[in-house]
Write a protein that holds these residues in place. Structure first.
Motif, PDB file in Angstrom:
ATOM      1  N   THR A 175      12.001   3.424   7.251  1.00  0.00           N
ATOM      2  CA  THR A 175      12.999   4.111   6.429  1.00  0.00           C
ATOM      3  C   THR A 175      14.376   3.554   6.778  1.00  0.00           C
ATOM      4  OG1 THR A 175      13.288   5.915   8.031  1.00  0.00           O
ATOM      5  CG2 THR A 175      11.645   6.227   6.293  1.00  0.00           C
ATOM      6  N   SER A 230      10.828   3.104  -1.166  1.00  0.00           N
ATOM      7  CA  SER A 230      11.893   4.073  -0.895  1.00  0.00           C
ATOM      8  C   SER A 230      12.537   3.868   0.470  1.00  0.00           C
ATOM      9  CB  SER A 230      11.350   5.506  -1.002  1.00  0.00           C
ATOM     10  OG  SER A 230      10.436   5.773   0.051  1.00  0.00           O
ATOM     11  N   SER A 255       1.724   4.527  -3.213  1.00  0.00           N
ATOM     12  CA  SER A 255       2.022   3.843  -1.950  1.00  0.00           C
ATOM     13  C   SER A 255       3.168   2.863  -2.114  1.00  0.00           C
ATOM     14  CB  SER A 255       0.780   3.113  -1.429  1.00  0.00           C
ATOM     15  OG  SER A 255      -0.242   4.019  -1.081  1.00  0.00           O
ATOM     16  N   ARG A 280       5.592   3.184  -4.223  1.00  0.00           N
ATOM     17  CA  ARG A 280       6.806   4.003  -4.303  1.00  0.00           C
ATOM     18  C   ARG A 280       7.238   4.470  -2.910  1.00  0.00           C
ATOM     19  NH1 ARG A 280       4.338   6.698  -9.138  1.00  0.00           N
ATOM     20  NH2 ARG A 280       5.350   5.781 -10.965  1.00  0.00           N
ATOM     21  N   ASN A 281       6.271   4.921  -2.128  1.00  0.00           N
ATOM     22  CA  ASN A 281       6.592   5.397  -0.781  1.00  0.00           C
ATOM     23  C   ASN A 281       7.230   4.305   0.065  1.00  0.00           C
ATOM     24  OD1 ASN A 281       5.681   7.974  -1.240  1.00  0.00           O
ATOM     25  ND2 ASN A 281       3.647   7.630  -0.391  1.00  0.00           N
ATOM     26  N   GLU A 311      -4.214   8.100   1.616  1.00  0.00           N
ATOM     27  CA  GLU A 311      -3.570   7.849   0.331  1.00  0.00           C
ATOM     28  C   GLU A 311      -4.223   6.725  -0.457  1.00  0.00           C
ATOM     29  OE1 GLU A 311       0.955   8.298  -0.231  1.00  0.00           O
ATOM     30  OE2 GLU A 311       0.662   6.106  -0.177  1.00  0.00           O
ATOM     31  N   ASN A 341       0.223   1.714   2.224  1.00  0.00           N
ATOM     32  CA  ASN A 341       1.129   2.653   2.875  1.00  0.00           C
ATOM     33  C   ASN A 341       1.168   2.321   4.362  1.00  0.00           C
ATOM     34  OD1 ASN A 341       2.289   4.889   4.213  1.00  0.00           O
ATOM     35  ND2 ASN A 341       1.739   6.243   2.529  1.00  0.00           N
TER      36      ASN A 341
END
Length: 527
Positions: A438, A467, A461, A463-464, A254, A242
């Motif tokens: 992002t 995204s 992590s 997935r985070n 995490e 992450n």
């Protein structure tokens, strides 16, 4: 790590707005000259002759603090056909802080068959490692022997341990401050990202980045892709950290989210295999029963450590809570170690430490460092990149609560060596990525790979991070352990990686690749 002539300057100007450093004109790296390899690891075992080279790059890419240069060392596994029909792929082996050249000897033979023979495969020593402005705070000598054990106890080993760990981190940070005045600010990931792009340009190909980063190399890959989105061709981030927490949280809470599930997987597999194939199953009839035994062992090792004195081994000592869990956590990374884990825990449940001592002595004999410099690249890179700092351990206690909510047994892994030391680290990276990962739109989409049960880079992590990268895909490698190609082999995963690197074809969204063999085979050693 860098690059040569044409496309370089224009490529570096755009991303500067997203980092802390800015400059109207950036220096340029010279070209790479390839020749024989002279490194610590024996390269003769590799199936192809490898080449090594150097690239001279600026110490400070902004040119604001110094005009000094450094040499980056590289290693190359040449494609079967020259020039490489499909260009070069850069490998980063994580940490952050793993050196590229020596790790290449172990990892490249595993990755090369997946990549195929139409790419040159290249790695390099990132800043802070080996000869690339190494992070050396002290030497391994008799007078410094105690320092080598600092930060090794687990936070909850006793009620006084946190204070001892904080103070040990203070000592180490002061030693590093004294030793790293000319190095400390220049080993962060943003500087390495510029090194990577310079390598790409120095190769004289199409000016696009092809990269496979594992573990800590995923935060590195996310950084370079976010800083230089228009330079991305194929980027694989495998075993995903992450990066939001890497840069912006004083404690990365995490990363141990799935660690308990890995140990439960070993327990479940052992119960499934039965006592004859997995004697650990003799201690309980269910996974829940083995979990209770594990809780009892934790308590006993804190308050009643297990002694051992073996004439046959010529060794003696005690096994306490921190000793076991430092060993155990490292074994969760690789399923091939799970049979040993089951054997060790079975013995410890009977207060017999023989199996653990034997395993630890074998590993120590193979890896005991020689007297001389101790390189702590992970300290310099991770701590220099981290923005939040703390003036006391009490400031970090809310994060400890989060860790404990995420893991029953492994909440405190690395707490001191990451959070406590980084909180007091005397340097900040001269340049840090200032974006938020992002809405990153890369020239070509990124492939993320996350293992279902990974002890240190959980699927959440992956997935985070996925995204935040437009058009990226997350491939779920339905395996235990850390990183796709070192865990449970999957023909499905390897085919997906090959198709992406060679054809630009991403797996379908939601793809889950099953391993060739179930975890029970690894726990019983039937592989």
């Amino acid at each position: 790590m860098m690059h040569s002539i044409t496309t370089w300057a224009s490529a570096l100007l755009l991303p500067l707005a997203a980092t802390t450093a800015a400059a109207a004109a950036l220096p340029r790296a010279d070209g790479i000259v390839w020749g024989e390899c002279h490194i610590e690891e024996d390269t003769s075992s590799l199936p192809v002759p490898v080449q090594c080279g150097k690239l001279t790059v600026p110490l400070d890419w902004s040119g604001k603090t110094t005009d000094k240069t450094i040499d980056i060392e590289l290693i190359k596994w040449p494609a079967a056909t020259q020039p490489a029909p499909k260009g070069s792929i850069l490998l980063n082996f994580g940490g952050p802080g793993g050196d590229g050249l020596n790790n290449f000897v172990s990892y490249a033979p595993l990755q090369a068959p997946i990549i195929g023979d139409e790419h040159d495969i290249i790695s390099w020593d990132p800043r802070g490692t080996r000869n690339a402005i190494p992070v050396i705070c002290y030497n391994n000598t008799a007078t410094n022997a105690e320092l080598t054990t600092y930060l090794s106890d687990w936070y909850n080993a006793s009620d006084t341990t946190p204070s001892h760990l904080w103070t040990e981190a203070t000592v180490l940070s002061e030693l590093c401050q004294n030793a790293l005045q000319e190095v400390g600010p220049y080993v962060g990931m943003a500087s390495v990202a510029r090194d990577i792009i310079a390598i790409v340009d120095a190769l004289g190909e199409d000016g696009l980045l092809r990269y496979w980063g594992i573990s800590g190399g995923t935060s590195m890959g996310a950084t370079v892709a976010a800083m230089f989105p228009d330079r991305v061709d194929k980027v694989i981030l495998d075993g995903v950290m992450n990066a939001h927490q890497y840069y912006n949280s004083p404690v990365e809470t995490e990363f141990i989210s799935s660690a308990d599930d890995v140990l439960r997987g070993i327990f479940n597999a052992c119960i499934e295999a039965g006592v004859e194939k997995c004697p650990l199953a003799s201690h309980a009839k269910t996974c829940g029963g083995l979990e209770e035994k594990m809780d009892q062992l934790v308590y006993e090792l804190k308050y009643n450590p297990i002694p051992f004195a073996s004439a046959a081994l010529g060794s003696g000592g005690i096994v306490d809570y921190s000793i076991l869990f430092n060993w155990l956590f490292s074994k969760l990374y690789v399923p091939k170690s799970y049979a040993t884990v089951a054997k060790v825990l079975e013995g410890l449940f009977r207060r017999d430490a023989t199996a653990l001592v034997e395993a630890a002595l074998i590993e120590a004999g193979a890896s005991t460092p020689a007297a001389g410099p101790i390189i702590r690249a992970v300290w310099g890179i991770r701590c220099g990149d981290k923005r939040p700092r703390a003036d006391s351990k009490e400031e970090l206690e809310p994060y400890v609560d989060q860790l404990e909510a995420n893991s029953r047994w492994f909440a405190h892994f690395g707490l001191a060596s990451n959070a406590y030391l980084c909180a007091q680290w005397p340097f900040e990276a001269v340049e840090r990525y200032e974006g938020d990962f992002t809405g990153v739109k890369t020239k070509n989409p990124v492939l993320f790979i996350g293992n279902t049960y990974d002890p240190v880079t959980p699927l959440v992590s992956a997935r985070n991070m996925s995204s935040g990268f437009e058009g990226s895909v997350l491939l779920q490698h339905d395996s235990y352990g850390h990183v796709s190609f070192t865990t449970q082999k999957s023909n499905c995963t390897e085919a997906a990686i090959s198709a992406y690197l060679n054809e630009g074809k991403l797996p379908a969204e939601g793809t889950v690749c099953k391993p060739n063999l179930p975890i029970v085979n690894y726990v019983t050693g039937e592989i």
